[in-house]
Design a protein around this motif. Sequence first.
Motif, PDB file in Angstrom:
ATOM      1  N   TYR A 162      73.295  37.221  17.677  1.00  0.00           N
ATOM      2  CA  TYR A 162      73.120  35.788  17.931  1.00  0.00           C
ATOM      3  C   TYR A 162      73.513  35.463  19.372  1.00  0.00           C
ATOM      4  N   ASP A 163      74.616  36.049  19.838  1.00  0.00           N
ATOM      5  CA  ASP A 163      75.069  35.796  21.212  1.00  0.00           C
ATOM      6  C   ASP A 163      74.017  36.242  22.229  1.00  0.00           C
ATOM      7  N   SER A 164      73.438  37.425  22.020  1.00  0.00           N
ATOM      8  CA  SER A 164      72.421  37.946  22.941  1.00  0.00           C
ATOM      9  C   SER A 164      71.173  37.071  22.921  1.00  0.00           C
ATOM     10  N   SER A 165      70.764  36.663  21.716  1.00  0.00           N
ATOM     11  CA  SER A 165      69.599  35.791  21.592  1.00  0.00           C
ATOM     12  C   SER A 165      69.863  34.446  22.267  1.00  0.00           C
ATOM     13  N   MET A 166      71.075  33.909  22.072  1.00  0.00           N
ATOM     14  CA  MET A 166      71.440  32.624  22.669  1.00  0.00           C
ATOM     15  C   MET A 166      71.399  32.705  24.188  1.00  0.00           C
ATOM     16  N   SER A 167      71.858  33.831  24.727  1.00  0.00           N
ATOM     17  CA  SER A 167      71.873  34.020  26.181  1.00  0.00           C
ATOM     18  C   SER A 167      70.456  33.960  26.756  1.00  0.00           C
ATOM     19  N   ILE A 168      69.514  34.644  26.086  1.00  0.00           N
ATOM     20  CA  ILE A 168      68.124  34.657  26.567  1.00  0.00           C
ATOM     21  C   ILE A 168      67.473  33.290  26.350  1.00  0.00           C
ATOM     22  N   MET A 169      67.736  32.667  25.193  1.00  0.00           N
ATOM     23  CA  MET A 169      67.182  31.340  24.916  1.00  0.00           C
ATOM     24  C   MET A 169      67.634  30.342  25.989  1.00  0.00           C
ATOM     25  N   THR A 170      68.904  30.427  26.399  1.00  0.00           N
ATOM     26  CA  THR A 170      69.436  29.549  27.443  1.00  0.00           C
ATOM     27  C   THR A 170      68.747  29.831  28.777  1.00  0.00           C
ATOM     28  N   GLU A 171      68.574  31.120  29.062  1.00  0.00           N
ATOM     29  CA  GLU A 171      67.942  31.551  30.321  1.00  0.00           C
ATOM     30  C   GLU A 171      66.509  31.026  30.446  1.00  0.00           C
ATOM     31  N   ILE A 172      65.730  31.095  29.351  1.00  0.00           N
ATOM     32  CA  ILE A 172      64.323  30.693  29.411  1.00  0.00           C
ATOM     33  C   ILE A 172      64.113  29.218  29.049  1.00  0.00           C
ATOM     34  N   GLY A 173      65.198  28.542  28.649  1.00  0.00           N
ATOM     35  CA  GLY A 173      65.117  27.111  28.354  1.00  0.00           C
ATOM     36  C   GLY A 173      64.493  26.774  27.017  1.00  0.00           C
ATOM     37  N   ASN A 174      64.618  27.677  26.032  1.00  0.00           N
ATOM     38  CA  ASN A 174      64.061  27.435  24.695  1.00  0.00           C
ATOM     39  C   ASN A 174      65.093  26.707  23.843  1.00  0.00           C
ATOM     40  N   ARG A 175      65.056  25.379  23.897  1.00  0.00           N
ATOM     41  CA  ARG A 175      66.064  24.573  23.189  1.00  0.00           C
ATOM     42  C   ARG A 175      65.869  24.621  21.670  1.00  0.00           C
ATOM     43  N   LEU A 176      64.614  24.696  21.225  1.00  0.00           N
ATOM     44  CA  LEU A 176      64.377  24.809  19.781  1.00  0.00           C
ATOM     45  C   LEU A 176      64.925  26.133  19.261  1.00  0.00           C
ATOM     46  N   GLY A 177      64.716  27.203  20.033  1.00  0.00           N
ATOM     47  CA  GLY A 177      65.270  28.509  19.670  1.00  0.00           C
ATOM     48  C   GLY A 177      66.784  28.475  19.612  1.00  0.00           C
ATOM     49  N   HIS A 196      57.438  45.458  28.088  1.00  0.00           N
ATOM     50  CA  HIS A 196      56.643  44.495  28.849  1.00  0.00           C
ATOM     51  C   HIS A 196      57.502  43.412  29.509  1.00  0.00           C
ATOM     52  N   GLY A 197      58.801  43.488  29.326  1.00  0.00           N
ATOM     53  CA  GLY A 197      59.685  42.478  29.916  1.00  0.00           C
ATOM     54  C   GLY A 197      59.460  41.094  29.330  1.00  0.00           C
ATOM     55  N   ASP A 198      59.086  41.042  28.053  1.00  0.00           N
ATOM     56  CA  ASP A 198      58.785  39.771  27.378  1.00  0.00           C
ATOM     57  C   ASP A 198      60.089  39.170  26.850  1.00  0.00           C
ATOM     58  N   ARG A 199      60.708  38.294  27.648  1.00  0.00           N
ATOM     59  CA  ARG A 199      62.007  37.728  27.291  1.00  0.00           C
ATOM     60  C   ARG A 199      61.954  36.825  26.049  1.00  0.00           C
ATOM     61  N   PRO A 200      60.945  35.949  25.910  1.00  0.00           N
ATOM     62  CA  PRO A 200      60.900  35.133  24.686  1.00  0.00           C
ATOM     63  C   PRO A 200      60.817  35.972  23.414  1.00  0.00           C
ATOM     64  N   ALA A 231      64.195  37.528  22.637  1.00  0.00           N
ATOM     65  CA  ALA A 231      65.109  36.544  22.037  1.00  0.00           C
ATOM     66  C   ALA A 231      64.793  36.351  20.555  1.00  0.00           C
ATOM     67  N   LEU A 232      63.491  36.269  20.222  1.00  0.00           N
ATOM     68  CA  LEU A 232      63.091  36.083  18.830  1.00  0.00           C
ATOM     69  C   LEU A 232      63.479  37.285  17.977  1.00  0.00           C
ATOM     70  N   CYS A 233      63.265  38.507  18.524  1.00  0.00           N
ATOM     71  CA  CYS A 233      63.619  39.723  17.780  1.00  0.00           C
ATOM     72  C   CYS A 233      65.125  39.793  17.528  1.00  0.00           C
ATOM     73  N   LEU A 234      65.912  39.451  18.528  1.00  0.00           N
ATOM     74  CA  LEU A 234      67.372  39.457  18.375  1.00  0.00           C
ATOM     75  C   LEU A 234      67.808  38.431  17.314  1.00  0.00           C
ATOM     76  N   LEU A 235      67.147  37.266  17.321  1.00  0.00           N
ATOM     77  CA  LEU A 235      67.452  36.248  16.311  1.00  0.00           C
ATOM     78  C   LEU A 235      67.123  36.774  14.918  1.00  0.00           C
ATOM     79  N   CYS A 236      65.974  37.463  14.781  1.00  0.00           N
ATOM     80  CA  CYS A 236      65.595  38.036  13.482  1.00  0.00           C
ATOM     81  C   CYS A 236      66.581  39.113  13.037  1.00  0.00           C
ATOM     82  N   PHE A 237      66.992  39.980  13.980  1.00  0.00           N
ATOM     83  CA  PHE A 237      67.996  41.001  13.658  1.00  0.00           C
ATOM     84  C   PHE A 237      69.270  40.335  13.134  1.00  0.00           C
ATOM     85  N   ALA A 238      69.719  39.299  13.835  1.00  0.00           N
ATOM     86  CA  ALA A 238      70.951  38.604  13.441  1.00  0.00           C
ATOM     87  C   ALA A 238      70.813  37.987  12.052  1.00  0.00           C
TER      88      ALA A 238
END
Length: 359
Positions: free
Chosen positions: A216-231, A186-190, A193-200
Amino acid sequence: MGQDQTKQQIEKGLHLYQSNQTEKALRVWMRVLEKSADPAGRFRVLGCLITAHAEMGRYKDMLKFAVVQIDTARELEDPDYLTESYLNLARSNEKLCEFQKTISYCKTCLNMQGTTVSLQLNGQVSLSMGNAFLGLSIFQKALECFEKALRYAHNNDDKMLECRVCCSLGNFYAQIKESMKIALQHGDRPLQALCLLCFADIHRSRKDVQTAFPRYDSSMSIMTEIGNRLGLTQVLLGVTKCWMIQKELDKALESIEKAQELAEGLGNKLGLLKLHCLCERIYRTKGQQRELRDHVVKFHECVEDMELYCGMCGESIGEKNNQLQALPCSHFFHLKCLQTNGTRGCPNCRRLSVKPGYV
């Protein structure tokens, strides 16, 4: 049936059960339950019946005996018996997929004022709570519980608990993979990012930091892209813990500095509290007393800001397994303090009185 005969019959049932004569064992135990006048013996035989019915998949019967065991534990007035019986009640509800009830009973277990025996059950309580959170698809809380259970298993050299936690982590991993597949479709970027964080986090909990870092690096990249600072703060917390596992303390401090900047910008006091706690551990290891004291002070400032302390005794809440009580105004106190002082109002705000049944 007296105490000695009760004990003898329980052992007879165990021998039959271990010899795969399950139905005969159940009949012996049921006879003990009906005839024994010894509360401690009744408690123990109920434990045998709960375990047997759990292993046979008879979860409704398991729950029925767990409820009876709670009443027996109250009769004995022993916190260890109460903790064990609430754990059995939690496990019964978990098997019946009553996950909210499971979480509630697990929290009751963790708040019990027991002895060392009760504390030894905390690993099983954390596992059951993790399974319940997993059933509700609350992945981060599930993983936190599994990590706690795994620590208990390692600290107590409990191979059976470790095996059960690993099985639950396998189930957790499978559900995260399915969620990741849906997120990609579904192209759900948030969600990605959450799934990658859980995997890590899973790999980190298993001390496999080399596999955790790329996720963690992949999750961080998406979190930065979507602006999720808490993530991003949560990712950096995980990265910090990885560096600490590898004893790369200076790199851990670099990650903490980035996470602290984000947490302060968000006003995320819980994140800051966790970061100060990690800094305490690092500076204690490095033997840097001035920095250690600085973060101890900041940690307690966070506790004060979040009101994570008892307004009566002044001690912080959460450092020990203490039973708590929430008043209608939302302030928390140690239950023993409320009972001892017998207050009918909140000492913190002096606005709302305790309703009947709150204390």
